[in-house]
Design a protein around this motif. Structure first.
Motif, PDB file in Angstrom:
ATOM      1  N   ALA A 107     -94.735   0.473 -44.339  1.00 46.45           N
ATOM      2  CA  ALA A 107     -95.480   1.736 -44.280  1.00 46.45           C
ATOM      3  C   ALA A 107     -96.682   1.711 -45.226  1.00 46.45           C
ATOM      4  N   ALA A 108     -96.475   1.309 -46.478  1.00 38.32           N
ATOM      5  CA  ALA A 108     -97.583   1.289 -47.443  1.00 38.32           C
ATOM      6  C   ALA A 108     -98.664   0.276 -47.050  1.00 38.32           C
ATOM      7  N   PRO A 109     -98.310  -0.953 -46.678  1.00 39.84           N
ATOM      8  CA  PRO A 109     -99.365  -1.884 -46.263  1.00 39.84           C
ATOM      9  C   PRO A 109    -100.110  -1.426 -45.003  1.00 39.84           C
ATOM     10  N   THR A 110     -99.381  -0.813 -44.067  1.00 38.94           N
ATOM     11  CA  THR A 110    -100.027  -0.284 -42.865  1.00 38.94           C
ATOM     12  C   THR A 110    -100.998   0.829 -43.248  1.00 38.94           C
ATOM     13  N   GLY A 111    -100.556   1.712 -44.124  1.00 40.39           N
ATOM     14  CA  GLY A 111    -101.423   2.784 -44.598  1.00 40.39           C
ATOM     15  C   GLY A 111    -102.646   2.245 -45.309  1.00 40.39           C
ATOM     16  N   GLY A 112    -102.444   1.236 -46.134  1.00 41.90           N
ATOM     17  CA  GLY A 112    -103.576   0.622 -46.838  1.00 41.90           C
ATOM     18  C   GLY A 112    -104.574  -0.009 -45.876  1.00 41.90           C
ATOM     19  N   MET A 113    -104.070  -0.652 -44.857  1.00 38.33           N
ATOM     20  CA  MET A 113    -104.957  -1.266 -43.861  1.00 38.33           C
ATOM     21  C   MET A 113    -105.724  -0.191 -43.095  1.00 38.33           C
ATOM     22  N   LEU A 114    -105.060   0.911 -42.750  1.00 40.93           N
ATOM     23  CA  LEU A 114    -105.747   2.008 -42.064  1.00 40.93           C
ATOM     24  C   LEU A 114    -106.838   2.610 -42.954  1.00 40.93           C
ATOM     25  N   LEU A 115    -106.566   2.709 -44.255  1.00 39.04           N
ATOM     26  CA  LEU A 115    -107.591   3.183 -45.187  1.00 39.04           C
ATOM     27  C   LEU A 115    -108.807   2.265 -45.176  1.00 39.04           C
ATOM     28  N   ILE A 116    -108.573   0.979 -45.228  1.00 38.54           N
ATOM     29  CA  ILE A 116    -109.676   0.013 -45.215  1.00 38.54           C
ATOM     30  C   ILE A 116    -110.482   0.127 -43.925  1.00 38.54           C
ATOM     31  N   VAL A 117    -109.793   0.197 -42.793  1.00 34.42           N
ATOM     32  CA  VAL A 117    -110.479   0.302 -41.496  1.00 34.42           C
ATOM     33  C   VAL A 117    -111.226   1.635 -41.403  1.00 34.42           C
ATOM     34  N   GLY A 118    -110.636   2.704 -41.927  1.00 34.16           N
ATOM     35  CA  GLY A 118    -111.298   4.004 -41.925  1.00 34.16           C
ATOM     36  C   GLY A 118    -112.581   3.996 -42.734  1.00 34.16           C
ATOM     37  N   TRP A 119    -112.554   3.357 -43.888  1.00 34.95           N
ATOM     38  CA  TRP A 119    -113.769   3.268 -44.704  1.00 34.95           C
ATOM     39  C   TRP A 119    -114.783   2.326 -44.069  1.00 34.95           C
ATOM     40  N   ALA A 120    -114.320   1.288 -43.396  1.00 36.16           N
ATOM     41  CA  ALA A 120    -115.248   0.409 -42.664  1.00 36.16           C
ATOM     42  C   ALA A 120    -115.916   1.176 -41.525  1.00 36.16           C
ATOM     43  N   ALA A 121    -115.151   2.031 -40.837  1.00 38.26           N
ATOM     44  CA  ALA A 121    -115.730   2.861 -39.772  1.00 38.26           C
ATOM     45  C   ALA A 121    -116.756   3.828 -40.353  1.00 38.26           C
ATOM     46  N   THR A 122    -116.489   4.339 -41.550  1.00 37.29           N
ATOM     47  CA  THR A 122    -117.458   5.214 -42.215  1.00 37.29           C
ATOM     48  C   THR A 122    -118.741   4.451 -42.508  1.00 37.29           C
ATOM     49  N   ALA A 123    -118.619   3.232 -43.013  1.00 39.44           N
ATOM     50  CA  ALA A 123    -119.798   2.419 -43.306  1.00 39.44           C
ATOM     51  C   ALA A 123    -120.557   2.077 -42.023  1.00 39.44           C
ATOM     52  N   LEU A 124    -119.826   1.726 -40.978  1.00 38.35           N
ATOM     53  CA  LEU A 124    -120.460   1.385 -39.705  1.00 38.35           C
ATOM     54  C   LEU A 124    -121.175   2.588 -39.100  1.00 38.35           C
ATOM     55  N   SER A 125    -120.688   3.777 -39.384  1.00 36.14           N
ATOM     56  CA  SER A 125    -121.317   4.975 -38.826  1.00 36.14           C
ATOM     57  C   SER A 125    -122.734   5.177 -39.346  1.00 36.14           C
ATOM     58  N   ALA A 126    -123.098   4.512 -40.430  1.00 34.84           N
ATOM     59  CA  ALA A 126    -124.468   4.619 -40.946  1.00 34.84           C
ATOM     60  C   ALA A 126    -125.481   4.189 -39.896  1.00 34.84           C
ATOM     61  N   VAL A 127    -125.082   3.268 -39.037  1.00 32.91           N
ATOM     62  CA  VAL A 127    -125.968   2.793 -37.970  1.00 32.91           C
ATOM     63  C   VAL A 127    -126.126   3.855 -36.884  1.00 32.91           C
ATOM     64  N   LEU A 128    -125.128   4.735 -36.742  1.00 38.94           N
ATOM     65  CA  LEU A 128    -125.093   5.677 -35.632  1.00 38.94           C
ATOM     66  C   LEU A 128    -125.466   7.121 -36.001  1.00 38.94           C
ATOM     67  N   VAL A 129    -125.748   7.386 -37.276  1.00 37.53           N
ATOM     68  CA  VAL A 129    -126.058   8.740 -37.698  1.00 37.53           C
ATOM     69  C   VAL A 129    -127.313   9.226 -36.981  1.00 37.53           C
ATOM     70  N   ARG A 130    -127.216  10.448 -36.462  1.00 38.86           N
ATOM     71  CA  ARG A 130    -128.342  11.054 -35.743  1.00 38.86           C
ATOM     72  C   ARG A 130    -128.515  12.483 -36.254  1.00 38.86           C
ATOM     73  N   PRO A 131    -129.716  13.023 -36.089  1.00 39.04           N
ATOM     74  CA  PRO A 131    -129.904  14.442 -36.442  1.00 39.04           C
ATOM     75  C   PRO A 131    -129.052  15.313 -35.533  1.00 39.04           C
ATOM     76  N   ARG A 132    -128.614  16.436 -36.055  1.00 43.82           N
ATOM     77  CA  ARG A 132    -127.883  17.386 -35.237  1.00 43.82           C
ATOM     78  C   ARG A 132    -128.920  18.174 -34.443  1.00 43.82           C
ATOM     79  N   LEU A 133    -128.788  18.184 -33.151  1.00 48.22           N
ATOM     80  CA  LEU A 133    -129.752  18.870 -32.287  1.00 48.22           C
ATOM     81  C   LEU A 133    -129.280  20.278 -32.009  1.00 48.22           C
ATOM     82  N   THR A 134    -130.194  21.206 -32.033  1.00 44.29           N
ATOM     83  CA  THR A 134    -129.853  22.577 -31.660  1.00 44.29           C
ATOM     84  C   THR A 134    -130.479  22.879 -30.312  1.00 44.29           C
ATOM     85  N   GLU A 135    -129.917  23.845 -29.629  1.00 44.71           N
ATOM     86  CA  GLU A 135    -130.412  24.151 -28.288  1.00 44.71           C
ATOM     87  C   GLU A 135    -131.356  25.301 -28.293  1.00 44.71           C
TER      88      GLU A 135
END
Length: 135
Positions: A107-135
């Motif tokens: 459980a703990a190693p799985t949780g730790g791996m999910l934390l790492i992947v979650g933070w990697a997804a956060t870092a990768l999202s820097a490429v995808l950040v866009r302005p919030r568009l209003t209508e």
């Protein structure tokens, strides 16, 4: 023509609320586990779990604020991975300290791996950040 601007105060993004809840719960549990670690725990595991929760509480708040002002496609996935990772990692440490039993094997190693992947997804999202568009 599409105007670029931040949402009006009444346009609260659902991920903003989710991030605030995750930050508040993480902080509250971190403080509670810190108290238990000081008064009950002899293993040191609760202090580690409390630290992890306290480190992530402000990060959840920052990610919530980001969700309110920008469109970040990977942010829901990142928040889910980090939240589930914290639950498994900290839950397993707390279970071992308080019940002398694991949540489940790995459980703990799985949780730790999910934390790492979650933070990697956060870092990768820097490429995808866009302005919030209003209508």
């Amino acid at each position: 023509m599409i105007k670029l601007q931040t949402p009006t105060p009444s346009a609260t993004v659902p991920l903003f609320r989710i991030g605030l809840i995750m930050g508040g719960v993480s902080g509250a549990l971190g403080v509670a586990l810190s108290a238990l670690a000081a008064h009950v725990d002899t293993t040191g595991l609760l202090a580690t779990a409390a630290d992890m929760l306290m480190f992530h509480a402000p990060a959840f708040l920052a990610l919530a604020a980001l969700a309110q002002v920008r469109r970040v496609p990977l942010l829901p996935l990142a928040l889910a991975l980090i939240g589930i990772g914290l639950m498994l990692f900290c839950g397993d440490l707390a279970s071992r300290a308080l019940r002398d039993a694991r949540l489940f094997p790995m459980a703990a190693p799985t949780g730790g791996m999910l934390l790492i992947v979650g933070w990697a997804a956060t870092a990768l999202s820097a490429v995808l950040v866009r302005p919030r568009l209003t209508e």
